[in-house]
Design a protein around this motif. Structure first.
Motif, mmCIF file in Angstrom:
data_model
loop_
_atom_site.group_PDB
_atom_site.id
_atom_site.type_symbol
_atom_site.label_atom_id
_atom_site.label_comp_id
_atom_site.label_asym_id
_atom_site.label_seq_id
_atom_site.Cartn_x
_atom_site.Cartn_y
_atom_site.Cartn_z
ATOM 1 N N LYS A 1 0.834 -1.208 0.000
ATOM 2 C CA LYS A 1 0.000 0.000 0.000
ATOM 3 C C LYS A 1 0.864 1.251 0.000
ATOM 4 C CE LYS A 1 -3.264 2.475 3.005
ATOM 5 N NZ LYS A 1 -4.212 2.954 1.959
ATOM 6 N N GLU A 2 1.860 1.297 0.871
ATOM 7 C CA GLU A 2 2.723 2.472 0.972
ATOM 8 C C GLU A 2 3.494 2.707 -0.325
ATOM 9 O OE1 GLU A 2 6.468 4.126 3.707
ATOM 10 O OE2 GLU A 2 5.408 2.276 4.256
ATOM 11 N N ALA B 1 2.788 5.727 -3.097
ATOM 12 C CA ALA B 1 3.872 6.687 -3.282
ATOM 13 C C ALA B 1 4.173 6.936 -4.757
ATOM 14 C CB ALA B 1 5.135 6.176 -2.576
ATOM 15 N N GLU B 2 3.892 5.941 -5.598
ATOM 16 C CA GLU B 2 4.202 6.069 -7.021
ATOM 17 C C GLU B 2 2.989 6.427 -7.865
ATOM 18 O OE1 GLU B 2 5.927 3.296 -10.688
ATOM 19 O OE2 GLU B 2 6.389 2.791 -8.607
ATOM 20 N N PHE B 3 1.831 5.891 -7.503
ATOM 21 C CA PHE B 3 0.624 6.105 -8.300
ATOM 22 C C PHE B 3 -0.301 7.097 -7.590
ATOM 23 C CE2 PHE B 3 2.315 2.031 -9.499
ATOM 24 C CZ PHE B 3 2.116 1.954 -10.870
ATOM 25 N N PHE C 1 2.658 -3.938 -11.176
ATOM 26 C CA PHE C 1 3.493 -3.493 -10.063
ATOM 27 C C PHE C 1 3.890 -4.683 -9.185
ATOM 28 C CE2 PHE C 1 3.278 -2.293 -5.519
ATOM 29 C CZ PHE C 1 4.360 -1.425 -5.426
ATOM 30 N N MET C 2 2.956 -5.578 -8.900
ATOM 31 C CA MET C 2 3.220 -6.754 -8.073
ATOM 32 C C MET C 2 4.253 -7.692 -8.704
ATOM 33 S SD MET C 2 1.184 -7.392 -5.175
ATOM 34 C CE MET C 2 0.447 -9.039 -5.205
#
Length: 376
Positions: free
Chosen positions: A76-77, A81-83, A311-312
């Motif tokens: 989540k963090e 932070a990116e999206f 992302f994952m």
């Protein structure tokens, strides 16, 4: 599935694993629901704070409930932070069954994707539902990074993000010391291992079901019930779930438990006696149980769901998920820390059943096992 929190808390009286349930009923709404005596609130919607979209992700409780070790809070963090988006986790008590029941009632899923699927869950979904609960992930940019041997959905809805291997864990210091587990399935039937094995009910436990499937692979459809009858004669103890059996093992009620081949990772981190966390792959095999993720067909933010799944699958994210979830990456591009790689054991040979074979046989196999052993 993440097990560190449970192991750390397991004591003489055992532990009851409770998952906090969060549910939502639609777009731009807040739902409060009583679950297990507690009140849980989650906010659903396509936006928060005016313009920022919200990605709602369903998963199992232990993926998020230990902030310092579970992957969920870290994901989540990093994602936020990116999206330019907010990530909200849902952890309903009944897991993916929660979304199956909503679909059966013609209610929207209330989430964009689910993290924590396996082939057995997909079989259950496709057996119960006439419509598709999930949509295809074939267009993900990082799909080719996934180890093709871990792919378990022929419809390409679920994409693997990690995997575990079911093995035996045994206590080398049990009794007078020098204990060792057998090397084969047949070895478990020897009289010296009478009462030595703790297993799980395959009708109520993922590890129990995986161990049952491994016995079917080893002994065949015509021989696995006879093998279990012999295990019963040798006083195998079958408990309801992994938590029950691992508590009993931790309390030294028996020297062998069906568990995961990454067991030593947590033991090493916690400074535990490694003699109590030895790994045995029966027949030099481990049953592979990859976990996957899939976007709901009615997702409010399908493009954001795809971005999250890509992302994952990034190498650095795969390594972090594996380390925190005490599992192996699903991709061929991740690099694990040296300490993790030292204690996370991969079997010489991985065993697993295809989706098609499970779809045609799983309920028959488990029903036959339950009829013979569950109530006797």
């Amino acid at each position: 599935m993440r097990r560190r929190t449970f192991i750390k808390a397991a004591g003489a009286s055992g532990v009851s694993a409770l998952l906090a349930g969060c549910t939502g009923s639609g777009t731009d709404s807040t739902t409060t629901e009583q679950s297990g005596g507690s009140t849980n609130t989650t906010t659903q919607g396509t936006t928060t704070g005016g313009n920022k979209p919200t990605l709602t992700v369903g998963t199992y409780g232990s993926f998020v409930d230990a902030p310092s070790t579970s992957p969920g809070p870290w994901l989540k963090e990093e994602f936020e932070a990116e999206f330019d988006a907010t990530l909200e986790w849902q952890t309903p008590d009944s897991g993916v069954n929660h979304y199956i029941e909503r679909s059966l009632r013609n209610v929207e899923s209330g989430a964009d994707l689910y993290v924590g699927l396996d082939s057995q869950m997909l079989v259950r979904i496709d057996t119960k539902l006439d419509s598709e609960l999930f949509t295809s992930t074939s267009d993900l940019s990082r799909r080719d990074d996934v180890n093709e041997e871990l792919e378990f959905d022929p419809k390409e809805r679920a994409i693997p993000y990690d995997t575990g291997y079911i093995s035996l864990v045994y206590n080398e210091s049990y009794g007078d010391g020098g204990f060792t587990a057998p090397e084969t399935f047949d070895g478990l039937l020897d009289s010296e291992y009478s009462g030595a094995l703790l297993a799980q009910n395959p009708t109520s436990s993922a590890t129990g079901q995986a161990f049952l499937l491994h016995t079917i692979d080893a002994k065949g459809e015509d021989g696995y019930l006879d093998y279990w009858a012999e295990l019963k004669e040798n006083d195998v103890r079958v408990l309801g779930n992994w938590e029950d059996s691992y508590t009993a093992y931790s309390n030294e009620e028996a020297p062998i438990v069906v568990s995961y081949s990454t067991d030593q990772v947590y033991a090493a981190e916690s400074g535990e006696d490694m003699a109590k966390h030895q790994i045995r792959f029966l027949n030099d095999q481990g049953y592979a149980n990859p976990e996957g993720m899939a976007a709901f067909a009615d997702a409010a933010n399908p493009e954001l769901a795809s971005e999250f799944m890509d992302f994952m699958l990034r190498p650095e994210v795969q390594a972090e998920i594996a380390t925190r979830n005490v599992a192996f990456p699903a991709t061929t591009t991740a690099e694990l820390p040296d300490d993790f790689a030292k204690y996370a054991h991969e079997p010489p040979e991985a065993v697993t059943f295809s989706y098609d074979r499970l779809k045609d046989n799983l309920s028959d196999w488990t029903d036959a096992w339950a009829q013979e052993f569950a109530s006797k």
